[in-house]
Each structure stands twice: as structure tokens, then as C-alpha cells.
Write a protein that holds these residues in place. Structure first.
Motif, PDB file in Angstrom:
ATOM      1  N   GLN A  27       0.783  -1.286  -0.214  1.00  0.00           N
ATOM      2  CA  GLN A  27       0.076  -0.041   0.035  1.00  0.00           C
ATOM      3  C   GLN A  27       0.954   1.455  -0.046  1.00  0.00           C
ATOM      4  N   LEU A  28       2.015   1.429  -0.261  1.00  0.00           N
ATOM      5  CA  LEU A  28       2.751   2.357  -0.284  1.00  0.00           C
ATOM      6  C   LEU A  28       4.168   2.281  -1.118  1.00  0.00           C
ATOM      7  N   ASN A  29       4.339   3.250  -2.148  1.00  0.00           N
ATOM      8  CA  ASN A  29       5.508   3.155  -2.785  1.00  0.00           C
ATOM      9  C   ASN A  29       6.498   4.153  -2.115  1.00  0.00           C
ATOM     10  N   LEU A  30       7.510   3.261  -1.486  1.00  0.00           N
ATOM     11  CA  LEU A  30       8.499   3.827  -0.835  1.00  0.00           C
ATOM     12  C   LEU A  30       9.862   4.329  -1.693  1.00  0.00           C
ATOM     13  N   CYS A  31       9.883   3.542  -2.824  1.00  0.00           N
ATOM     14  CA  CYS A  31      11.138   3.735  -3.370  1.00  0.00           C
ATOM     15  C   CYS A  31      11.556   5.235  -3.784  1.00  0.00           C
ATOM     16  N   PRO A  32      10.692   5.933  -4.348  1.00  0.00           N
ATOM     17  CA  PRO A  32      11.053   7.532  -4.885  1.00  0.00           C
ATOM     18  C   PRO A  32      11.135   8.231  -3.337  1.00  0.00           C
ATOM     19  N   THR A  33      10.386   7.854  -2.392  1.00  0.00           N
ATOM     20  CA  THR A  33      10.362   8.645  -1.346  1.00  0.00           C
ATOM     21  C   THR A  33      11.668   8.111  -0.550  1.00  0.00           C
ATOM     22  N   CYS A  34      12.254   6.937  -0.620  1.00  0.00           N
ATOM     23  CA  CYS A  34      13.523   6.684   0.125  1.00  0.00           C
ATOM     24  C   CYS A  34      14.633   7.374  -0.248  1.00  0.00           C
ATOM     25  N   VAL A  35      14.622   7.244  -1.717  1.00  0.00           N
ATOM     26  CA  VAL A  35      15.759   7.894  -2.542  1.00  0.00           C
ATOM     27  C   VAL A  35      15.933   9.443  -2.227  1.00  0.00           C
ATOM     28  N   SER A  36      14.538  10.237  -2.107  1.00  0.00           N
ATOM     29  CA  SER A  36      14.751  11.602  -1.771  1.00  0.00           C
ATOM     30  C   SER A  36      15.042  11.865  -0.496  1.00  0.00           C
ATOM     31  N   PHE A  37      14.773  10.822   0.352  1.00  0.00           N
ATOM     32  CA  PHE A  37      14.928  11.211   1.781  1.00  0.00           C
ATOM     33  C   PHE A  37      16.365  10.772   2.138  1.00  0.00           C
ATOM     34  N   MET A  38      16.960   9.698   1.417  1.00  0.00           N
ATOM     35  CA  MET A  38      18.560   9.305   1.735  1.00  0.00           C
ATOM     36  C   MET A  38      19.192  10.512   0.899  1.00  0.00           C
ATOM     37  N   SER A  39      19.084  10.933   0.057  1.00  0.00           N
ATOM     38  CA  SER A  39      19.862  12.238  -0.809  1.00  0.00           C
ATOM     39  C   SER A  39      19.788  13.445   0.242  1.00  0.00           C
ATOM     40  N   ASN A  40      18.743  13.560   0.947  1.00  0.00           N
ATOM     41  CA  ASN A  40      18.939  14.771   1.754  1.00  0.00           C
ATOM     42  C   ASN A  40      19.541  14.478   3.239  1.00  0.00           C
ATOM     43  N   GLU A  41      19.349  13.223   3.721  1.00  0.00           N
ATOM     44  CA  GLU A  41      19.353  13.132   4.992  1.00  0.00           C
ATOM     45  C   GLU A  41      20.413  12.173   5.456  1.00  0.00           C
ATOM     46  N   GLY A  96      20.914  16.663 -12.783  1.00  0.00           N
ATOM     47  CA  GLY A  96      20.269  15.020 -13.265  1.00  0.00           C
ATOM     48  C   GLY A  96      19.171  14.798 -12.433  1.00  0.00           C
ATOM     49  N   GLY A  97      18.892  13.492 -12.398  1.00  0.00           N
ATOM     50  CA  GLY A  97      17.490  12.917 -11.907  1.00  0.00           C
ATOM     51  C   GLY A  97      17.684  11.531 -11.741  1.00  0.00           C
ATOM     52  N   TYR A  98      16.712  11.217 -11.065  1.00  0.00           N
ATOM     53  CA  TYR A  98      16.540   9.517 -10.942  1.00  0.00           C
ATOM     54  C   TYR A  98      15.289   9.025 -11.539  1.00  0.00           C
ATOM     55  N   LEU A  99      15.533   7.948 -12.220  1.00  0.00           N
ATOM     56  CA  LEU A  99      14.394   7.143 -12.810  1.00  0.00           C
ATOM     57  C   LEU A  99      14.110   5.983 -12.055  1.00  0.00           C
ATOM     58  N   PHE A 100      12.732   5.783 -12.073  1.00  0.00           N
ATOM     59  CA  PHE A 100      12.206   4.645 -11.367  1.00  0.00           C
ATOM     60  C   PHE A 100      11.338   4.021 -12.330  1.00  0.00           C
ATOM     61  N   GLN A 101      11.330   2.837 -12.537  1.00  0.00           N
ATOM     62  CA  GLN A 101      10.663   1.668 -13.137  1.00  0.00           C
ATOM     63  C   GLN A 101      10.414   2.362 -14.464  1.00  0.00           C
ATOM     64  N   GLN A 102      11.398   2.008 -15.404  1.00  0.00           N
ATOM     65  CA  GLN A 102      11.228   2.587 -17.026  1.00  0.00           C
ATOM     66  C   GLN A 102      10.664   1.325 -17.781  1.00  0.00           C
ATOM     67  N   GLN A 103       9.479   1.462 -18.526  1.00  0.00           N
ATOM     68  CA  GLN A 103       8.974   0.660 -19.441  1.00  0.00           C
ATOM     69  C   GLN A 103       9.703   0.974 -20.799  1.00  0.00           C
ATOM     70  N   SER A 104       9.607  -0.132 -21.630  1.00  0.00           N
ATOM     71  CA  SER A 104      10.556   0.010 -23.172  1.00  0.00           C
ATOM     72  C   SER A 104       9.507   0.985 -23.795  1.00  0.00           C
ATOM     73  N   GLY A 105      10.392   1.818 -24.753  1.00  0.00           N
ATOM     74  CA  GLY A 105       9.814   3.012 -25.292  1.00  0.00           C
ATOM     75  C   GLY A 105      10.651   3.952 -25.743  1.00  0.00           C
ATOM     76  N   GLU A 106      10.302   5.136 -26.274  1.00  0.00           N
ATOM     77  CA  GLU A 106      10.942   6.274 -26.685  1.00  0.00           C
ATOM     78  C   GLU A 106      10.277   7.341 -25.760  1.00  0.00           C
ATOM     79  N   TYR A 107      11.204   8.113 -24.850  1.00  0.00           N
ATOM     80  CA  TYR A 107      10.864   9.101 -24.070  1.00  0.00           C
ATOM     81  C   TYR A 107      11.816  10.376 -24.323  1.00  0.00           C
ATOM     82  N   ASP A 108      11.128  11.685 -24.299  1.00  0.00           N
ATOM     83  CA  ASP A 108      11.721  12.873 -24.428  1.00  0.00           C
ATOM     84  C   ASP A 108      11.702  13.362 -23.031  1.00  0.00           C
TER      85      ASP A 108
END
Length: 262
Positions: free
Chosen positions: A54-68, A198-210
Motif C-alpha cells: 500500500q505504499l510506494n517507498l522507492c522514490p520517497t526513500c531515494v529523496s530522503f536518503m539524498s537529503n538526510e 540530473g535526475g533519478y529514474l524509477f521503473q522504466q518501461q520499454s519505449g522512446e521518451y523525451d
């Protein structure tokens, strides 16, 4: 920590957590931003299911660890961990949300494992969150993620100009892991004045992205922007670019230039 990262991903947009910081004479605290990576073909993105239901912690965890993570290291070194997770997390100089995230992550693995990871991940937020098992690692290697092209707009401008790096990214196979895009820009003869974004990427599906990555120049420094031609290198990586930890490697690199005028 932005509350949007606590929920599921949009079905039409892949979220990217952006950071911008200067590497001059000492490390600067990352400034986190939000940016969208648009799917050219309009594909859908299923919600990532983290280890905690019930909780998507991955982006939250990376954001938290980057700061703290630096602050956690100082607390552990100066006061120890007597009192467990709640005592450790209550000493953070952050918001109640950050303290709650800290407690969630720490309680999930236990105080001893949490402290051991903080002390041994070499300030690598992605690897920390992969080790906590709230972020998946990437088994894809080689050319499964590649840059197709890049254009900088405008190509030149005075200090104060925002330069936009417009890139197309091709993902040839679904990538379940966590990675990042890293841009470094410097001018010849000024090695200590390097701008990194830069930026962090989370769970990318196949395809082309701008992807559009803005670089704001300013005369308020650091870094100090000088007149001249800047060489920029952009990498797309699994894990953190430049990390020596497992599952961290560079998929592709692309180069561009922009000019600061007098």
C-alpha cells in the motif's frame, strides 16, 4: 519530501526526481526538483509495488536518503543508536514527514541493519534503498537504454539564462530497476567550477521518451559561471552514476555544448 512520491505513478508520465548541485570546493546539499519524462508513444506505466504493501517507498526513500544520509551519519557518530529507530529518527533536523519516513525504513529492517547500511553505502542513496529492498535493482546491462539525440536551447546566452537540454531516450526492454541521468558541465581551464544536474529514474518501461533538463545559470554562485564554451556530458545509468556498488553501471553517454556570453 513531496507527497506525490508517496503514491502511485501517473499512467502517462514517468516521474523523475531531479537534483541540482555544485561541486566547487566542498559538497553542496542537493536541491531536489520534479520533472517529467514523456513517453513519445504514449505507453502506460503500471504502479510500482514496493516491499511495504500500500505504499510506494522507492522514490520517497531515494529523496530522503539524498537529503538526510549525511545527517544520519553524524547522529550515529556523535550520539550512537541507544533507544532504537524512534530515538535515531527523532534527532533529524527535518520535518515530521522526514522523521516518519526514517522510522518506516529503519523499522522495516531493524535498527542494527539500518545503521550498518548507513555507515557502509558510501553516501549512495540508490544503493541504500536497494539494500533496504524498497527499490528494485536493474538486471539489464549494455545498450538496453540509449540516447538517440540531444539539443540545447538556446545555444548561447548571458549569465542568468536557463539552458534547456532536450534529449530523446530509447529503452529497448523494460527496466524494473532504479537509475539516474547525470549531466556535468565545465569550461576549459576552470576544473573546480563544475555544474552537475540530473535526475533519478524509477521503473522504466520499454519505449522512446523525451526528457527536458533545465540548467539555470546565475551570478549568485556557486558555481561561478564564466564566459566561454561549456562542454556537457550526460550519462544514463543503472544505480548511481559513478558508484562502485553492485548493479551500478553506465548504459550510454551523450555530449553537447553551450556558450556563456559576456
Amino acid at each position: 519530501i513531496n507527497a506525490e512520491y508517496m503514491g502511485d505513478f501517473s499512467m502517462n508520465t514517468l516521474r523523475v526526481l531531479l537534483f541540482c548541485f555544485a561541486v566547487v570546493c566542498c559538497a553542496a546539499k542537493p536541491q531536489l526538483h520534479s520533472l517529467s519524462l514523456t513517453n513519445v508513444r504514449g505507453g502506460a506505466f503500471p504502479a510500482f509495488k514496493a516491499a511495504l504493501p500500500q505504499l510506494n517507498l522507492c522514490p520517497t526513500c531515494v529523496s530522503f536518503m539524498s537529503n538526510e544520509i549525511n545527517q544520519l551519519l553524524n547522529i550515529i557518530a556523535n550520539t550512537g543508536v541507544i533507544g532504537g529507530c524512534s530515538k535515531l529518527c527523532s534527532q533529524l533536523n527535518g520535518t515530521k514527514v522526514e522523521e516518519t519516513v526514517c522510522n518506516l525504513l529503519c523499522d522495516y529492517v531493524g535498527i542494527k541493519a539500518f545503521v550498518d547500511l548507513v555507515k557502509n553505502v558510501d553516501l549512495d542513496p540508490i544503493y541504500m534503498c536497494e539494500s533496504l529492498t524498497v527499490c528494485p535493482h536493474n538486471n539489464c546491462s549494455g545498450s538496453c537504454i540509449k540516447f538517440e539525440n540531444i539539443a540545447v536551447q538556446p545555444v548561447s546566452g548571458s549569465v542568468g539564462t536557463t539552458f534547456s537540454f532536450n534529449m530523446r531516450l530509447n529503452i529497448s526492454s523494460s527496466v524494473a530497476g532504479t537509475g539516474m541521468i547525470l549531466m556535468t558541465a565545465s569550461i576549459e581551464g576552470k576544473p573546480k567550477d563544475t555544474y552537475t544536474a540530473g535526475g533519478y529514474l524509477f521503473q522504466q518501461q520499454s519505449g522512446e521518451y523525451d526528457l527536458q533538463l533545465p540548467v539555470q545559470t546565475t551570478d549568485q554562485g556557486p558555481p561561478n559561471w564564466f564566459a566561454g564554451v561549456y562542454d556537457a556530458q550526460i550519462q544514463v545509468c543503472s544505480g548511481e552514476c559513478g558508484s562502485k556498488h553492485p548493479y551500478s553501471f553506465v548504459h550510454d553517454t551523450i555530449n553537447a555544448t553551450f556558450t556563456i556570453t559576456e
